[in-house]
Design an enzyme around this catalytic site. Structure first.
Site, PDB file in Angstrom:
ATOM      1  N   HIS A  63       0.856  -1.191   0.000  1.00  0.00           N
ATOM      2  CA  HIS A  63       0.000   0.000   0.000  1.00  0.00           C
ATOM      3  C   HIS A  63       0.894   1.244   0.000  1.00  0.00           C
ATOM      4  O   HIS A  63       2.026   1.202   0.503  1.00  0.00           O
ATOM      5  CB  HIS A  63      -0.899   0.006   1.242  1.00  0.00           C
ATOM      6  CG  HIS A  63      -2.012  -0.988   1.173  1.00  0.00           C
ATOM      7  ND1 HIS A  63      -3.074  -0.988   2.033  1.00  0.00           N
ATOM      8  CD2 HIS A  63      -2.238  -2.012   0.320  1.00  0.00           C
ATOM      9  CE1 HIS A  63      -3.898  -1.974   1.730  1.00  0.00           C
ATOM     10  NE2 HIS A  63      -3.414  -2.620   0.690  1.00  0.00           N
ATOM     11  N   GLU A  65       0.960   3.936   1.722  1.00  0.00           N
ATOM     12  CA  GLU A  65       1.461   4.409   3.022  1.00  0.00           C
ATOM     13  C   GLU A  65       2.553   3.489   3.563  1.00  0.00           C
ATOM     14  O   GLU A  65       3.491   3.939   4.208  1.00  0.00           O
ATOM     15  CB  GLU A  65       0.322   4.482   4.051  1.00  0.00           C
ATOM     16  CG  GLU A  65      -0.806   5.449   3.692  1.00  0.00           C
ATOM     17  CD  GLU A  65      -1.935   4.764   2.947  1.00  0.00           C
ATOM     18  OE1 GLU A  65      -1.664   3.812   2.169  1.00  0.00           O
ATOM     19  OE2 GLU A  65      -3.096   5.162   3.130  1.00  0.00           O
ATOM     20  N   CYS A  93      -5.909   2.217   5.647  1.00  0.00           N
ATOM     21  CA  CYS A  93      -6.546   1.021   6.204  1.00  0.00           C
ATOM     22  C   CYS A  93      -5.890   0.721   7.558  1.00  0.00           C
ATOM     23  O   CYS A  93      -4.919   1.380   7.946  1.00  0.00           O
ATOM     24  CB  CYS A  93      -6.384  -0.157   5.249  1.00  0.00           C
ATOM     25  SG  CYS A  93      -4.730  -0.859   5.259  1.00  0.00           S
ATOM     26  N   CYS A  96      -2.078   0.025   7.411  1.00  0.00           N
ATOM     27  CA  CYS A  96      -1.251   1.214   7.209  1.00  0.00           C
ATOM     28  C   CYS A  96      -1.286   2.115   8.433  1.00  0.00           C
ATOM     29  O   CYS A  96      -0.279   2.732   8.800  1.00  0.00           O
ATOM     30  CB  CYS A  96      -1.723   1.983   5.984  1.00  0.00           C
ATOM     31  SG  CYS A  96      -1.470   1.058   4.473  1.00  0.00           S
TER      32      CYS A  96
END
Ligand SMILES: O=C(O)CCC(=O)C(=O)O
Ligand SMILES: [Fe+2]
Length: 523
Positions: A63, A65, A93, A96
């Site tokens: 992801h 992040e 999410c 993260c």
């Protein structure tokens, strides 16, 4: 908490990173890290989809992040990170949020909220919550407080999601709410091609009354400018001579083209795998024209002159050197033609020369494309059947570019453009004219990008490549051509009076998607 003066600027960069992520074949999420003065220190994009699709590890933790935190830990110590704000195009999410917490950053700003993500993008089933429940005002006792700001520029963040084409619900949501959804803008041009299906476009035979002017561009500049202007605004097609491109550069490229296409389809696919999201590589009879709803009877290899696009996609060194030489020469000529058209085409662009300057070759933002085309031969009976079933070597279309330069071989006929443009839109009475090769000439046509930019002053004319006529069937013959599409760099803003502004990157992507929908597969 109140936003800071530079928050919007930084968020725009995070959203840009989300766009870059999907242009690179990944999920549309981006993030950036900025210091306390708003200076961006790290940028990151989602990498999950790419790794799975390109035969990588399929790592689901890539992801944006997570990537950002990983890099931040490499370039900054804990103290440095504590002074930073993390901007993310979509609320993090839970995975993260954890990584962000451990990284030590003191502030998080997000674009699109988890609530929107669930309601209008992915639907339920994600691992997303309101991050204020983890940190911020509602954080648990003892955990470090992280300031949370958001949603910020949520509509822009949603538009980037919608442009990516992977969330059908998001399109519907934006359409319903009349938001300024930029991908819709290019739909008008796609609609023109689609409407041809209804109007029985295919049947009218081409007439022979040449309306495509031949312009020697070595003449007096003012005279050449006037001739180009008349051609570009009335027909949208012209042939230039005196262009200075050495014939051997063109011949070498055609020779390499013929070598490449003489191989088996499997070999060609292996040497240059097609990547629709990069508009690069080899495709075989897979471009479905909105005008016919059928795949063009052709194969092509596209070379997009952007950093990375051709990695692992050059068939061999000789092909690479012949095509980069032609790319270079075609690019210079296209820039020259654009410079001559610009003063009248884009009077609102203040800085002269900005149109041609927006076409960089091999930068990380470039979109110019050289396309080698081969229309394979087929036995008489097959061609006759295909013709009857409404197939075309290339179905009627307009090009997406600012201008296209088309290199034709002397022996190959078959290209036709609309003979009565400007009138036909209302009357639907399509007539077609042959655009045959001219000795020492290069065919040039205006594309939709420039038509849009110039508020329709320049004309992007419909054209098509017909199937062989009866007299051309024995022996079965190939047709070769090479097109150079001069397309502005991805970040260039196409801004005019009549149309919504759109970046050239979004514009090209929405056209690629309308033609190669089946090639876009997301996990
Ligand atoms: O092959 C040709 O002559 C035309 C090709 C063309 O129009 C295109 O690829 O956009
Ligand atoms: Fe074309």
């Amino acid at each position: 908490m109140p936003p800071r003066s530079y928050d919007e600027e930084c968020m725009k960069v995070a959203i840009d990173e989300a766009r870059n992520a999907y242009l690179n074949g990944c999920m549309p999420f981006g993030a950036v890290l900025a210091d306390e003065n708003g200076n961006i220190i790290v940028r990151a994009q989602n990498g999950s989809a790419a790794s799975a699709r390109r035969g990588g590890t399929g790592d689901v933790t890539l992801h944006a992040e997570m990537e950002l935190v990983r890099e931040a830990c490499r370039v900054l110590d804990r103290e440095g990170r504590e002074k930073c704000t993390l901007y993310t195009s979509t609320e993090p999410c839970v995975m993260c949020a954890g990584a962000i917490y451990w990284s030590g950053v003191s502030r998080v700003v997000y674009g699109c909220s988890s609530m929107q993500l669930e309601a209008n993008l992915s639907g339920p089933g994600g691992f997303d919550i309101d991050i204020r429940l983890l940190y911020g005002p509602y954080s648990r006792e003892g955990t470090r407080d992280i300031e949370v700001v958001g949603p910020l520029l949520e509509e822009e963040a949603l538009i980037a999601h919608a442009d990516s084409g992977i969330w059908p619900k998001c399109r519907e949501y934006l359409e319903k709410n009349n938001a300024n959804w930029k991908a819709v803008a290019a739909q008008d041009d796609i609609q023109v091609e689609k409407s041809l299906r209804i109007s029985g476009l295919g049947s009218a035979p081409a007439v022979d009354d040449a309306i495509v002017p031949i312009i020697d561009i070595r003449g007096l500049e003012a005279e050449v400018m006037e001739k180009l202007w008349q051609a570009a605004t009335n027909v949208g097609f012209f042939v230039v001579t005196g262009h200075g491109i050495p014939q051997n550069v063109i011949d070498d490229a055609f020779a390499e083209s013929s070598n490449f296409f003489s191989q088996s389809v499997e070999d060609k696919k292996e040497q240059s795998p097609f990547a629709a999201n990069l508009n690069s590589g080899y495709e075989y009879m897979s471009q479905i024209r909105p005008s016919t709803g059928l795949a063009d009877r052709k194969e092509s290899i596209q070379i997009t002159a952007r950093e990375g696009c051709m990695d692992g996609r050059w068939p061999n060194d000789a092909f690479k050197s012949a095509s980069t030489a032609l790319m270079e020469a075609a690019h210079s000529l296209a820039c020259k033609i654009l410079d001559l058209l610009e003063p009248r085409a884009l009077p609102h662009e203040i800085e002269r020369g900005s149109l041609s300057k927006s076409h960089t070759l091999w930068s990380d933002d470039g979109q110019c494309t050289l396309r080698f085309l081969h229309y394979p031969p087929a036995p008489r009976a097959d061609i006759i059947r295909l013709r009857e079933d409404g197939h075309w070597r290339a179905g009627a279309h307009t090009d997406w570019a600012n201008v296209t330069l088309l290199f034709q071989r002397a022996e190959d006929k078959g290209l036709e453009c609309c003979a009565n443009p400007r009138v036909v839109a209302e009357s639907k009475d399509y007539r077609w004219v042959e655009v045959n090769p001219v000795e020492w000439g290069i065919t040039v046509n205006i594309g939709d990008m420039l038509a849009r930019w110039s508020d329709g002053r320049l004309y992007s004319n419909l054209h098509r490549v017909r199937m062989p006529k009866d007299a051309e069937l024995d022996p079965p013959r190939s047709r070769f051509s090479i097109a150079f599409f001069a397309q502005s760099d991805k970040k260039t803003l196409i801004k005019s009076q009549d149309s919504e502004p759109i970046t050239a990157g979004d514009y090209i992507m929405s056209r690629v998607r309308s033609n190669f929908e089946a090639n876009f597969k997301y996990p």
